[in-house]
Design an enzyme around this catalytic site. Structure first.
Site, mmCIF file in Angstrom:
data_model
loop_
_atom_site.group_PDB
_atom_site.id
_atom_site.type_symbol
_atom_site.label_atom_id
_atom_site.label_comp_id
_atom_site.label_asym_id
_atom_site.label_seq_id
_atom_site.Cartn_x
_atom_site.Cartn_y
_atom_site.Cartn_z
ATOM 1 N N LYS A 189 30.565 38.589 29.533
ATOM 2 C CA LYS A 189 30.959 37.241 29.948
ATOM 3 C C LYS A 189 29.801 36.592 30.702
ATOM 4 C CE LYS A 189 32.881 35.324 33.468
ATOM 5 N NZ LYS A 189 32.090 34.076 33.447
ATOM 6 N N GLY B 27 26.408 39.292 40.827
ATOM 7 C CA GLY B 27 26.914 38.030 41.373
ATOM 8 C C GLY B 27 27.108 38.151 42.865
ATOM 9 N N SER B 28 28.088 37.432 43.367
ATOM 10 C CA SER B 28 28.267 37.369 44.820
ATOM 11 C C SER B 28 28.989 38.604 45.355
ATOM 12 C CB SER B 28 29.082 36.121 45.164
ATOM 13 O OG SER B 28 30.341 36.202 44.541
ATOM 14 N N THR B 29 28.796 38.859 46.632
ATOM 15 C CA THR B 29 29.451 39.997 47.279
ATOM 16 C C THR B 29 30.981 39.829 47.244
ATOM 17 O OG1 THR B 29 27.525 40.294 48.668
ATOM 18 C CG2 THR B 29 29.534 41.322 49.435
ATOM 19 N N VAL C 243 32.868 38.333 45.019
ATOM 20 C CA VAL C 243 33.423 38.655 43.694
ATOM 21 C C VAL C 243 33.223 40.142 43.389
ATOM 22 C CG1 VAL C 243 33.340 38.144 41.214
ATOM 23 C CG2 VAL C 243 33.221 36.286 42.859
ATOM 24 N N GLY C 244 32.140 40.726 43.861
ATOM 25 C CA GLY C 244 31.927 42.172 43.682
ATOM 26 C C GLY C 244 33.098 42.961 44.241
ATOM 27 N N CYS D 154 18.515 36.639 43.846
ATOM 28 C CA CYS D 154 19.194 37.498 44.829
ATOM 29 C C CYS D 154 18.215 38.223 45.741
ATOM 30 C CB CYS D 154 20.123 38.472 44.117
ATOM 31 S SG CYS D 154 19.355 39.267 42.721
ATOM 32 N N GLU E 196 23.539 34.598 52.716
ATOM 33 C CA GLU E 196 22.704 34.279 51.569
ATOM 34 C C GLU E 196 22.885 32.806 51.220
ATOM 35 O OE1 GLU E 196 23.777 35.931 47.699
ATOM 36 O OE2 GLU E 196 21.659 36.401 47.411
HETATM 37 P P1 ADP Z 1 28.162 32.435 42.279
HETATM 38 O O1 ADP Z 1 28.980 32.207 43.511
HETATM 39 O O2 ADP Z 1 26.733 32.582 42.568
HETATM 40 O O3 ADP Z 1 28.462 31.504 41.145
HETATM 41 P P2 ADP Z 1 29.897 34.507 41.332
HETATM 42 O O4 ADP Z 1 29.935 35.860 41.913
HETATM 43 O O5 ADP Z 1 31.034 33.582 41.627
HETATM 44 O O6 ADP Z 1 28.513 33.887 41.775
HETATM 45 O O7 ADP Z 1 29.731 34.572 39.750
HETATM 46 C C1 ADP Z 1 29.028 35.562 39.052
HETATM 47 C C2 ADP Z 1 29.813 35.899 37.804
HETATM 48 O O8 ADP Z 1 31.091 36.410 38.199
HETATM 49 C C3 ADP Z 1 30.105 34.719 36.897
HETATM 50 O O9 ADP Z 1 30.051 35.150 35.544
HETATM 51 C C4 ADP Z 1 31.535 34.347 37.267
HETATM 52 O O10 ADP Z 1 32.241 33.689 36.235
HETATM 53 C C5 ADP Z 1 32.128 35.725 37.532
HETATM 54 N N1 ADP Z 1 33.323 35.708 38.379
HETATM 55 C C6 ADP Z 1 33.678 34.814 39.336
HETATM 56 N N2 ADP Z 1 34.880 35.124 39.854
HETATM 57 C C7 ADP Z 1 35.328 36.237 39.229
HETATM 58 C C8 ADP Z 1 36.496 37.063 39.327
HETATM 59 N N3 ADP Z 1 37.467 36.775 40.169
HETATM 60 N N4 ADP Z 1 36.585 38.139 38.515
HETATM 61 C C9 ADP Z 1 35.600 38.443 37.649
HETATM 62 N N5 ADP Z 1 34.484 37.710 37.504
HETATM 63 C C10 ADP Z 1 34.325 36.621 38.274
#
Ligand code: ADP
Length: 478
Positions: A168, A221-223, A225-226, A278, A376
């Site tokens: 994705k 990606g972000s902490t 969402v991790g 990052c 960040e």
């Molecule tokens: P940023 O805040 O820099 O956009 P994110 O961590 O939100 O970084 O996004 C990184 C990736 O994670 C993107 O592909 C985004 O669609 C995906 N993402 C965001 N939210 C979720 C979630 N709840 N579950 C799984 N993937 C997600």
């Protein structure tokens, strides 16, 4: 405006925009849970019954090399797509992002026929050995700052291992992943092996993370969402998770460093890719003996830093931030910094009437407990700070929840070695920054995540180790 496939299960589409103007570039099919299901089913079928895991490693490597060749042959198109979709510099993107992507595919193509187990000398009348088997269906959720590179560094080791996968891309930058999937098909990667589902995080992304038939998830990606990805794994099938998250990386510049080089390095370590990196060295610590000269030179040098449309003007150093959300987020951090009492040395404002441009911003008089020094920002914002001793530099460098990258500039080998071993980070650059390669493991510690992309460590994520034991009769030796 283009329309890219309208075949999502709901029929919904989403728009992807050009950050130079905010105009819509294309409308893209919006994948949701049902589309992820279909993609996982295709990947499962290709894994359980398809030829990819069953062909020899050298054959997989041959096809992956063709994929790498096609990426290189279409470097201009890929760089143009990234530039339009993410506001990136096309020439830099061609050299760095696309170059790294091809490099990664080639590196892991070479690894595909070198996946070996061990022979185990057991106690007693048995012999054992290990098999390193492809794990199954991998799920990849990738970000928008280096879409082509991210796609390749995730996909390449999984392909080499014989896995199949669902990818994705970020909703801000879905175009290059679709283009890359097309190149993969042309290279001869069988249908069902790489499945790209464009869509949003809380829907399509979450469906991958919580899917019962996805065998591992690798996320960048972000902490925040991790954390959600790990939770989703824990609540579903306990799939292994690999997380490459945010950072607040320190760059420590000692008195003996070459001043001009240090200024250039601090600038590129912060402003490369408009600060949307990052590992950006957003905390720059300069030793007191050269601090005043450094600050003056930096302010002077920033005057010739060009912000503008990177697609049409080759002089431009910095393009627009990726979208309106990021643009506003970065500006609100800048406001925060001003309100918390830091001083703006350069920049500090939005630029132009159109698009998401921000002046490169350097804060001085920054205190460690200010938000701009802790969180960040992911934009063109540097915190410049002064230190006295090696001990102090190390302590302050480690005073963060993150642990992704770090840099040190000195001619003193003993100082460099001490800092390298003391800083808790996944990568430490000495007298350089941002130098990466397919064979250099990349990934963080602490709240920057765990698990490596790139290097042979990355391959391990896609291989299950199976121990096999057989009785041993009549062996002439033990
Ligand atoms: P940023 O805040 O820099 O956009 P994110 O961590 O939100 O970084 O996004 C990184 C990736 O994670 C993107 O592909 C985004 O669609 C995906 N993402 C965001 N939210 C979720 C979630 N709840 N579950 C799984 N993937 C997600």
């Amino acid at each position: 405006m283009l329309s890219i496939s309208s075949s999502s299960s709901t029929g919904r589409t989403f728009e992807t925009r050009d950050p130079r103007t905010g105009d819509v570039i294309a409308s893209v099919a919006e994948g949701d849970k049902d589309d992820v299901d279909l993609a996982v089913r295709a990947a499962r079928k290709a894994f359980d019954h398809g030829e990819w895991p069953r062909m020899s490693g050298s054959e997989r490597g041959r096809i992956m090399t063709r994929f790498a060749d096609l990426v290189e042959q279409h470097a201009d198109e890929l760089a143009a797509l990234e530039s339009l979709d993410a506001g990136k510099h096309p020439a830099v993107t061609k050299a760095v992002d696309v170059g790294n992507a091809a490099g990664s595919l080639r590196y892991f193509a070479g690894a595909a026929d070198k996946i070996h187990g061990e022979t185990l000398k057991m106690q007693g009348q048995f012999q054992g050995y290990t098999l390193r088997e492809p794990l199954g269906v991998a799920g990849f959720i990738i970000p928008w700052n280096f879409p082509t590179t991210m796609f390749a560094i995730k996909v390449a080791p999984a392909l080499a291992a014989g896995c199949t996968m669902v990818v994705k891309p970020a909703e801000q930058t879905p175009l290059s992943a679709l283009y890359l999937a097309n190149l993969a098909k042309k290279a001869g990667i069988p249908d069902g092996v790489i499945n790209v589902v464009p869509g949003f995080g809380p829907t399509a992304g979450a469906a991958i993370a919580s899917h019962m038939d996805v065998d591992m998830v690798s996320f960048t990606g972000s902490t925040e969402v991790g954390r959600l990805i790990m939770e989703a794994s824990a609540r579903s099938n306990l799939k292994p998770v690999s997380l490459e998250l945010g950072g607040k990386s320190p760059l420590i510049i000692f008195d003996d460093a070459d001043l001009d080089m240090a200024v250039e390095l601090a600038i590129s370590a912060n402003l490369f890719n408009k600060g949307e990196a990052c590992v950006a060295a957003s905390r720059v610590y300069v030793q007191e003996g050269i601090y005043d000269q450094f600050e003056k030179k930096l302010a002077e040098r920033m005057k010739s830093w060009v912000v503008g449309d990177p697609f049409n003007d080759p002089r431009v150093n910095q393009g627009p931030q990726v979208d309106t959300t990021q643009y506003e987020r970065v500006l609100s951090y800048i406001d925060h910094g001003k309100r918390e009492g830091a001083t703006v040395l350069t920049g500090g404002r939005p630029l132009g009437q159109n698009g998401y441009y921000i002046e490169p911003t350097v804060f001085i008089n920054v205190k460690e407990d200010m938000t701009i020094a802790k969180e960040e920002i992911f934009g063109p914002v540097m915190c410049l700070m002064k230190f006295k001793t090696v001990e102090e530099a190390i302590e302050r460098a480690n005073d963060t929840r993150y642990g992704l990258g770090a840099g040190v500039m000195t001619r003193e080998l003993d100082v460099a070695n001490r800092v390298v071993r003391s800083v808790r980070a996944g990568v430490v650059w000495v007298n350089c920054y941002f130098a990466m390669g397919s064979d250099v493991p990349f990934g963080g510690r602490k709240m920057s995540g765990f698990g490596k992309d790139e290097g042979m460590h990355a391959l391990d994520k896609f291989l299950a180790v199976k121990s096999v034991v057989t009785p041993l009769k009549g062996s002439p030796w033990m």
